[in-house]
Structures are given as structure tokens and as C-alpha cells.
Write a protein that holds these residues in place. Structure first.
Motif, PDB file in Angstrom:
ATOM      1  N   SER A  19       0.821  -1.207   0.000  1.00 40.56           N
ATOM      2  CA  SER A  19       0.000   0.000   0.000  1.00 40.56           C
ATOM      3  C   SER A  19       0.854   1.256   0.000  1.00 40.56           C
ATOM      4  N   ILE A  55      -3.265  -7.129  -5.624  1.00 41.04           N
ATOM      5  CA  ILE A  55      -2.823  -7.875  -4.447  1.00 41.04           C
ATOM      6  C   ILE A  55      -2.036  -6.891  -3.588  1.00 41.04           C
ATOM      7  N   ASP A  58      -0.464  -6.363   3.554  1.00 35.52           N
ATOM      8  CA  ASP A  58      -0.613  -5.426   4.667  1.00 35.52           C
ATOM      9  C   ASP A  58       0.328  -5.720   5.827  1.00 35.52           C
ATOM     10  N   HIS A  70      -0.710 -11.294   5.802  1.00 32.70           N
ATOM     11  CA  HIS A  70      -2.044 -10.727   5.670  1.00 32.70           C
ATOM     12  C   HIS A  70      -2.077  -9.909   4.385  1.00 32.70           C
ATOM     13  N   LEU A  71      -3.012 -10.245   3.510  1.00 30.32           N
ATOM     14  CA  LEU A  71      -3.092  -9.510   2.255  1.00 30.32           C
ATOM     15  C   LEU A  71      -4.537  -9.306   1.831  1.00 30.32           C
ATOM     16  N   ARG A  72      -4.704  -8.383   0.899  1.00 39.98           N
ATOM     17  CA  ARG A  72      -6.007  -8.120   0.294  1.00 39.98           C
ATOM     18  C   ARG A  72      -5.918  -8.477  -1.186  1.00 39.98           C
ATOM     19  N   ILE A  73      -6.965  -9.118  -1.690  1.00 40.19           N
ATOM     20  CA  ILE A  73      -7.027  -9.503  -3.096  1.00 40.19           C
ATOM     21  C   ILE A  73      -8.287  -8.879  -3.685  1.00 40.19           C
ATOM     22  N   LYS A  74      -8.110  -8.132  -4.773  1.00 39.92           N
ATOM     23  CA  LYS A  74      -9.257  -7.504  -5.439  1.00 39.92           C
ATOM     24  C   LYS A  74      -9.233  -7.852  -6.925  1.00 39.92           C
ATOM     25  N   ARG A  81      -7.888 -16.462  -7.132  1.00 34.22           N
ATOM     26  CA  ARG A  81      -7.792 -16.225  -5.683  1.00 34.22           C
ATOM     27  C   ARG A  81      -7.211 -17.461  -4.995  1.00 34.22           C
TER      28      ARG A  81
END
Length: 124
Positions: A19, A55, A58, A70-74, A81
Motif C-alpha cells: 500500500s 494484491i 498489509d 495478511h493480504l487483500r485480493i481484489k 484467488r
């Protein structure tokens, strides 16, 4: 906190995975940076081959003697995924046999604290 000094190089090497708004959190020893770097390379390949997929990592930490990411997938379809999460799981499993201090072959020691150490680093 010099133990964590190398972790700050990851966002510079892989800016698309971290980020720009919030600084990522790194809470583990330098011994795991190699396997995390390999994961970042894999995630970049997945991202580059799948336009519109985002991806964001965090947090990277040690918990219960294993690596946790810890990650975010959009924007990823379910199959993609699953591929991303499989890569993360493989990295987590690799951390169970990699000394978190020096990256040599290690084993889990259950605490407190829980840790993964090679024979040379076991008492550190």
C-alpha cells in the motif's frame, strides 16, 4: 529493532504489492526475507498475467512459530484467488523449516515463545 532492517526493502522492490497509503507491518526475523521475496516474485507474476487483479500485502509476521501473511485480493476470479492463497500457504509451510534468524534449515520449537530455529540460533 535492527532485526527488521531488511524488511523495509520489500516495498521498494515490489511497490505494486504494498500500500502507498499505509506502511506495511513487518514483525519477524530476517531469516524469512528470502522466502517472502520469492512469494512477492510469484505474486507479481500472477498480477502481471491477470490485468485488473490487485494484491496488497498489509502485514507479515511470525505467529505460533510460523510466518503469517495478511493480504487483500481484489478483482480476482475464484480460481485465481485460490492460486494466490496457495502461494501464500506454500510460503507459510516453507517457514516451518527455515530459521527465522539466519534462513538455514531449522525446526519448530514450541515456547514460549514458539519459534523456528537452526541448531546455531536455537538459543537466540
Amino acid at each position: 529493532m535492527s532485526e527488521y532492517k531488511f524488511w523495509n526493502q520489500l516495498p521498494a522492490a515490489y511497490p505494486q504489492l504494498f500500500s502507498r497509503v499505509e506502511a506495511p507491518s513487518f514483525e519477524c526475523g530476517n531469516g524469512w526475507i528470502g522466502i517472502v521475496s520469492l512469494l512477492c516474485q510469484r505474486l507479481m507474476t500472477i498480477r502481471d498475467e491477470n490485468p485488473g487483479t490487485e494484491i496488497i500485502i498489509d502485514r507479515i509476521k511470525q505467529k505460533f512459530g510460523m510466518l503469517r501473511i495478511h493480504l487483500r485480493i481484489k478483482g480476482a476470479k475464484p480460481e485465481l484467488r485460490a492460486e494466490i492463497l496457495d502461494a501464500v500457504d506454500l510460503t507459510t509451510k516453507a517457514s516451518e523449516q527455515c530459521c527465522e534468524i539466519c534462513s538455514a534449515v531449522g525446526k519448530s520449537y514450541f515456547g514460549p515463545p514458539n519459534k523456528v530455529r537452526c541448531d546455531a540460533c536455537v538459543d537466540l
